[in-house]
Design a protein around this motif. Structure first.
Motif, short mmCIF file in Angstrom:
data_model
loop_
_atom_site.label_atom_id
_atom_site.label_comp_id
_atom_site.label_asym_id
_atom_site.label_seq_id
_atom_site.Cartn_x
_atom_site.Cartn_y
_atom_site.Cartn_z
N THR A 16 32.08 48.93 28.67
CA THR A 16 32.02 48.14 29.74
C THR A 16 32.81 46.06 29.01
O THR A 16 33.03 46.25 28.03
CB THR A 16 31.13 46.91 28.88
N GLU A 17 33.21 46.21 30.35
CA GLU A 17 34.18 45.13 30.08
C GLU A 17 34.47 43.68 30.92
O GLU A 17 33.71 43.74 31.99
CB GLU A 17 36.19 45.55 30.58
N TYR A 18 34.51 42.78 30.76
CA TYR A 18 34.23 41.74 31.21
C TYR A 18 35.60 40.82 31.37
O TYR A 18 35.97 40.12 30.18
CB TYR A 18 33.02 40.87 30.17
N ARG A 19 36.09 40.03 32.47
CA ARG A 19 37.50 39.57 32.40
C ARG A 19 36.62 38.14 32.69
O ARG A 19 36.29 37.66 34.35
CB ARG A 19 38.40 40.51 33.10
N TYR A 20 37.55 36.95 32.48
CA TYR A 20 37.04 35.48 32.66
C TYR A 20 38.39 34.86 33.54
O TYR A 20 39.08 35.38 33.20
CB TYR A 20 36.58 34.82 31.46
N ARG A 77 40.18 35.57 27.26
CA ARG A 77 39.69 36.21 29.26
C ARG A 77 39.91 37.63 28.86
O ARG A 77 39.03 38.07 30.18
CB ARG A 77 41.15 35.91 29.53
N ARG A 78 39.10 38.67 28.39
CA ARG A 78 38.90 39.61 28.11
C ARG A 78 37.70 40.31 26.69
O ARG A 78 38.72 40.19 25.68
CB ARG A 78 39.71 40.44 28.82
N LEU A 79 37.06 40.80 27.17
CA LEU A 79 36.14 41.14 26.13
C LEU A 79 35.70 42.95 26.93
O LEU A 79 35.45 42.77 27.67
CB LEU A 79 34.86 40.46 25.82
N ALA A 80 36.11 43.28 25.98
CA ALA A 80 35.71 45.43 25.53
C ALA A 80 34.60 45.32 24.72
O ALA A 80 35.09 45.37 24.30
CB ALA A 80 37.31 45.61 26.01
N VAL A 261 23.90 45.85 26.82
CA VAL A 261 24.76 44.78 26.23
C VAL A 261 23.99 43.56 26.96
O VAL A 261 23.40 43.77 27.63
CB VAL A 261 26.19 44.69 26.78
N LYS A 262 24.19 42.35 25.68
CA LYS A 262 23.51 41.38 26.70
C LYS A 262 24.15 39.98 25.54
O LYS A 262 24.90 40.52 24.02
CB LYS A 262 21.99 40.88 26.47
N GLY A 263 24.54 38.96 25.99
CA GLY A 263 24.77 37.71 25.19
C GLY A 263 25.17 36.16 26.00
O GLY A 263 24.78 35.98 27.18
N LEU A 264 25.83 35.42 25.30
CA LEU A 264 25.91 34.54 25.50
C LEU A 264 27.51 33.83 25.24
O LEU A 264 28.18 34.07 24.27
CB LEU A 264 24.89 33.38 25.06
N LEU A 273 32.76 42.08 35.59
CA LEU A 273 32.16 42.62 34.81
C LEU A 273 32.60 44.45 35.29
O LEU A 273 32.49 44.16 36.74
CB LEU A 273 30.57 43.03 34.82
N ARG A 274 33.23 44.80 34.57
CA ARG A 274 33.69 46.42 34.52
C ARG A 274 32.67 47.76 33.79
O ARG A 274 32.83 47.22 32.98
CB ARG A 274 34.99 46.66 34.83
N VAL A 275 31.84 48.36 34.18
CA VAL A 275 31.33 49.70 33.52
C VAL A 275 31.28 51.06 34.30
O VAL A 275 31.75 51.10 35.36
CB VAL A 275 29.83 49.01 33.54
N ALA A 276 31.90 51.67 32.43
CA ALA A 276 32.57 52.78 33.22
C ALA A 276 31.27 53.88 31.99
O ALA A 276 31.87 53.48 31.23
CB ALA A 276 33.82 53.55 33.11
N VAL A 277 31.49 55.38 33.10
CA VAL A 277 29.89 55.73 31.53
C VAL A 277 30.80 56.81 31.59
O VAL A 277 30.80 57.65 33.24
CB VAL A 277 29.26 55.86 31.74
N SER A 278 30.56 58.41 30.43
CA SER A 278 31.64 59.43 31.03
C SER A 278 30.28 60.54 30.13
O SER A 278 29.81 59.79 29.14
CB SER A 278 32.76 60.11 31.26
N VAL A 279 29.68 61.17 30.89
CA VAL A 279 28.86 62.30 29.30
C VAL A 279 29.41 63.63 29.45
O VAL A 279 28.66 64.37 31.05
CB VAL A 279 27.50 61.25 30.24
#
Length: 293
Positions: A16-20, A77-80, A261-264, A273-279
């Motif tokens: 889960t990656e956030y860019r601001y 500026r980025r949270l991963a 994921v949740k937050g303030l 927001l970018r989300v990448a999942v591999s199973v």
């Protein structure tokens, strides 16, 4: 979703990656990404990687889900948030038949999984609006749930980026398109109106392009309580009962109880927001098992 005769080793990677556009700070976050360890699956390993780095604390919430919390005070500026998981899932026996008449005795024990919530209101005739099949007074609940799961899969169309987290059930039913979260809330409403205890499950589905809907992101499905069998999973998005290719992370009354994921935060502006999942199945685990046979 091919079945197996024995344990199935799966590895899960979730980013889960956030860019601001502007610096953010004082970011307080909760992550529910660690799979459960129960009779259906064994959690072999779980690792959480953060950028920027932060101290992580964890606890079990009211429903027994593992929650990781962290605070990033510095400007960024980025949270991963990336999790790496290894689990083993096991074959699941078919639930035994349940008479519809037995549902009444469950109400006092499972009231919280029968009551309405903000995301699962029970103030409309959802069965009529979704053209759902009726549960015969003397019918088998298991057979009914199998049919209902297939019905919802065919009645709605899976299409990402049409609905949002806060899209009401009414809008989803009216449009007829959405994602696994929408399908799950819809089935919860139908089950609860019939007196079938049901809960929202967050997790993953083995990545299988062209076969499994919702396998490229966090997945959601329904668990219902069936006397004699316990909590049993049904996936209305794919129209099937939940099996070994599913990895459960947690459960609650609806999405609000188990968001991945949740937050303030302070500052940052409008995030991207970018989300990448591999199973994936672990080939090394399979080879190791074969060599010891």
């Amino acid at each position: 979703m091919a079945a197996t005769d024995g344990p199935l080793h799966l590895t899960v990677m979730h980013l889960t990656e956030y860019r601001y556009p502007e610096p953010a700070w004082d970011s307080f976050n909760e992550a529910r990404l660690s799979p459960v360890d129960d009779h259906c699956q064994s959690l072999l390993s779980f690792a959480l990687e953060l950028s920027p780095d932060a101290t992580v604390r964890s606890h079990l919430d009211y429903y027994g889900n593992r929650v990781h919390q962290f605070h990033i005070a510095e400007a960024h500026r980025r949270l991963a948030i990336q999790s790496r998981t290894s689990v083993v899932t096991y074959p699941r026996p078919s639930p035994i038949p349940v008479a519809a008449e037995s549902l009444a005795e469950l109400r006092p024990r499972f009231f919280e999984f029968l009551a309405p919530t903000r995301r699962v209101p029970l103030d409309r005739d959802w069965a009529l609006e979704m053209q759902a099949p009726a549960l015969p007074p003397h019918g088998d609940v298991v057979q009914y749930l199998d049919g209902l799961t297939r019905h919802l899969h065919g009645f709605f169309t899976y299409r990402p980026e049409v609905t949002e987290i806060d899209t009401p059930i009414a809008d989803f039913v009216r449009a007829g398109v959405g994602v696994c979260q929408d399908y799950t809330h819809a089935m919860l409403a139908l089950c609860r109106m019939l007196g079938i205890p049901s809960r929202y499950v967050s997790g993953y589905l083995e990545t299988s392009p062209g076969h499994s809907l919702g396998s490229d992101a966090s997945h959601a499905w329904v668990e219902v309580y069936l006397p004699g069998s316990g909590w049993i999973g049904f996936d209305p998005t794919n129209g099937v009962a939940v099996g070994q290719t599913y990895v459960k992370v947690g459960h609650g009354r609806d999405y609000d109880d188990v968001p991945p994921v949740k937050g303030l935060r302070r500052g940052g502006g409008t995030e991207r927001l970018r989300v990448a999942v591999s199973v994936r199945r672990d080939p090394d685990a399979g080879a190791a098992a074969a060599s010891t046979a």
